[in-house]
Design an enzyme around this catalytic site. Sequence first.
Site, PDB file in Angstrom:
ATOM      1  N   TYR A 119      13.733  40.723  30.466  1.00  0.00           N
ATOM      2  CA  TYR A 119      12.743  41.591  31.096  1.00  0.00           C
ATOM      3  C   TYR A 119      12.729  43.025  30.564  1.00  0.00           C
ATOM      4  O   TYR A 119      11.729  43.487  30.024  1.00  0.00           O
ATOM      5  CB  TYR A 119      12.956  41.610  32.610  1.00  0.00           C
ATOM      6  CG  TYR A 119      12.718  40.263  33.241  1.00  0.00           C
ATOM      7  CD1 TYR A 119      11.444  39.693  33.254  1.00  0.00           C
ATOM      8  CD2 TYR A 119      13.763  39.532  33.793  1.00  0.00           C
ATOM      9  CE1 TYR A 119      11.221  38.451  33.807  1.00  0.00           C
ATOM     10  CE2 TYR A 119      13.546  38.289  34.344  1.00  0.00           C
ATOM     11  CZ  TYR A 119      12.276  37.748  34.357  1.00  0.00           C
ATOM     12  OH  TYR A 119      12.049  36.514  34.885  1.00  0.00           O
ATOM     13  N   PRO A 132       4.552  36.619  37.572  1.00  0.00           N
ATOM     14  CA  PRO A 132       3.928  35.418  38.123  1.00  0.00           C
ATOM     15  C   PRO A 132       3.231  35.727  39.443  1.00  0.00           C
ATOM     16  O   PRO A 132       3.443  36.792  40.036  1.00  0.00           O
ATOM     17  CB  PRO A 132       5.123  34.488  38.356  1.00  0.00           C
ATOM     18  CG  PRO A 132       6.247  35.427  38.665  1.00  0.00           C
ATOM     19  CD  PRO A 132       5.989  36.681  37.859  1.00  0.00           C
ATOM     20  N   HIS A 358       8.904  40.367  38.102  1.00  0.00           N
ATOM     21  CA  HIS A 358       9.882  39.287  38.075  1.00  0.00           C
ATOM     22  C   HIS A 358      11.324  39.733  37.856  1.00  0.00           C
ATOM     23  O   HIS A 358      12.253  38.958  38.078  1.00  0.00           O
ATOM     24  CB  HIS A 358       9.482  38.316  36.958  1.00  0.00           C
ATOM     25  CG  HIS A 358       9.846  36.895  37.198  1.00  0.00           C
ATOM     26  ND1 HIS A 358      10.817  36.504  38.092  1.00  0.00           N
ATOM     27  CD2 HIS A 358       9.380  35.750  36.652  1.00  0.00           C
ATOM     28  CE1 HIS A 358      10.921  35.183  38.076  1.00  0.00           C
ATOM     29  NE2 HIS A 358      10.065  34.699  37.210  1.00  0.00           N
ATOM     30  N   SER A 574       8.067  25.441  34.418  1.00  0.00           N
ATOM     31  CA  SER A 574       8.819  25.726  35.638  1.00  0.00           C
ATOM     32  C   SER A 574       8.284  24.875  36.773  1.00  0.00           C
ATOM     33  O   SER A 574       7.071  24.765  36.952  1.00  0.00           O
ATOM     34  CB  SER A 574       8.683  27.210  35.996  1.00  0.00           C
ATOM     35  OG  SER A 574       9.372  27.493  37.187  1.00  0.00           O
TER      36      SER A 574
END
Length: 718
Positions: A119, A132, A358, A574
């Site tokens: 990240y 997301p 996230h 995912s």
Amino acid sequence: MLKITKGSKTSGIVLSFCLSQRLPLRTANMPVLDQEPSKDLGGGDALPKLPLPALKDTLDMYLRCMKHLLTEEQFNKTQNVVKQFGASGGVGELLQSKLMERRENKANWVYEYWLNDMYLNNRLALPVNSSPVMVFPQQHFRAPIDSLRFAAHLISGVLEYKTLLDSRALPVDYARGQLAGTPLCMEQYYRLFTSYRLPAPERDILVAQESSVMPEPEHVIVACKNQFFVLDVVINFRRLNERDLLTQLDKIARMADSEEERLPPIGLLTSDGRTEWAKSRGELMRESTNRDSLDMIERCMCLVCLDDPTGPELSDTTRAMLTLHGGGVAKNGGNRWYDKPMQFVVGADGCCGVVCEHSPFEGIVLVQCTEYLLKYMISSPSKLVRAASVSELPAPRRLRWKCTPDVHKLLASSADKLQRQVKNLDMNVHTFYDYGKEFIKKQKMSPDAYIQVALQLAYYRCHSRPVSTYESGSIRRFQQGRVDNIRSATPEALAFVKAMTDGKLSTSDTEKMELLRGAITAQTKYTILTITGLAIDNHLLGLREIAHELKMEKPEMFKDEAHLISNQFILSTSQVPTTVEMFCSYGPVVPNGYGACYNPQSDHIIFSVSSFHESPQTCSAEFVKCVVQGLLDMRDLCNKCNSSSNATQRRQGQTLETHTQTETNWQNKTPQRPAERSESEQTLPQVVLKTPDQTKVEAQTQTSSQGESQALKNGSKS
């Protein structure tokens, strides 16, 4: 990540950085998110440390994972490079020994490396590329006040949930299975409403607000018509009830309607690349008015984005896109602040959901929180009774901005780039109704492994080759556990998809079924390795980063072409299962890739597939068609082979009673659904904790089918 203590040299460094970035003083005093585990975060340091896999095991598995993804020439070179890296007395052993020392001294040896790599070092814009979304069920508001009432009810639920967090009353998640009762790390939950991703020129900073006995009055930032308003949820030491929240939201909506008061859509700057946003933020900070506004946003609990209606028909696909990026400048693209971990979107047209930054937490935390909120709103009737003690509420405050010509130029640039993102995103949300996880479990297969094999089949059908695939697997059974990668592009999966697509009749259905079961078994084995901390990706990352820390020349293994191919996750997948009607969506992680999120239910499966229009190689609609065709073909194969098997059983005179007993035994021994193999474990994840040695033997040899079933029972990225 750094641990901050008052008066420490480290705090001075962070303070100096904050001052150089013109951070407001309150933000400067917010500590960088602690690397050491807190003792009161549910699990905390009571959990075991993340194991460090043996160097030889990781290198052997790396070669096995990559061989079928490389040309023969590439693989021969990689094999030699890896052999040299792992040689006795070589670089690999030195780095492994340093990692072992790090494991002794850190709560989690990979956490800091992983957070930065996944990240904070990433310079791409957050919308689509990183953040997301959870898309809520379509709401049907008959009048504008209905959407405000929904927002007030939602904020009330947020305050209830935050009360659980603040009082440390949130139930700890526990593993179930062979060693039932093992707590799972809860740290991520406590970052939901207290953390913030601060943009910086080279690496972002994840900061967390300090808790205190008497915290400042808490507030929510409400975005409406690209304007930002401070909504205090605690006034005179009393939390506002739902009626008061509705009153305040109505005031905000009226204030936002005043065109002469409107200010530039500053939120657009947060949708830019991270380096660009850091520069823009520095420009904003030159004005004290802007510093105060930024301070209020950065310290808020969360954002509530009251979106204008967008016009088009709200299909699942449209709602996913609108939640991800707001629809661009002409719609609600500026009605966001992407650095904040939780942004609740409430559209006047019923398009609702939550956007998640996230870096502080995984998908399971987002799912758990949003499910709590939706269930709260369903089960708790709207309480619109005014409390007598708070009769006259002060009006919410509009945040002010002073914009120089340079800021206006930066806004125009950010707007253009967001518009290109909106145009580029190719999203397709599809609900597959022919069957769901119950059919798969009847085949004595894990639904997650089965769907992963179906995704491999779909990609091969579309592109005639296998590619590096990422499926996030939770490692929360360990201190500060986040995720590692379940490498789903196995040699066994490739053998199966080739048999299903070669167009020849040489492979019988029985042989195809054996290949399918082999692919499921391989996926299951790697899942167990991952969730027990023995997968390869975190380990390879640690070896690479420790070499960098030691100021060594980058080892040849990490310059090898295979390493680049290994980390180009063209298929990013995912499983995000929910018990409430909603679904997760996110974008691809590479320009020529797919993001494939799936939510298996009893009798259907929701797929959210994304790619980029600019890539000539990808098309989300075509990929979805291939997913559907693959699932139908796999069902037909299972039915044919089961029919043949049942006929054989009848000829052998097996009784129904014997058959039932066999099925019961399988349910106790065979994996049904990988529980922690993805970000999104169930509310009480059915997982099992073992020592690394036990796990390695079981995962590699499968001598204990009971352990496998308990680790994977009842289902698996987020």
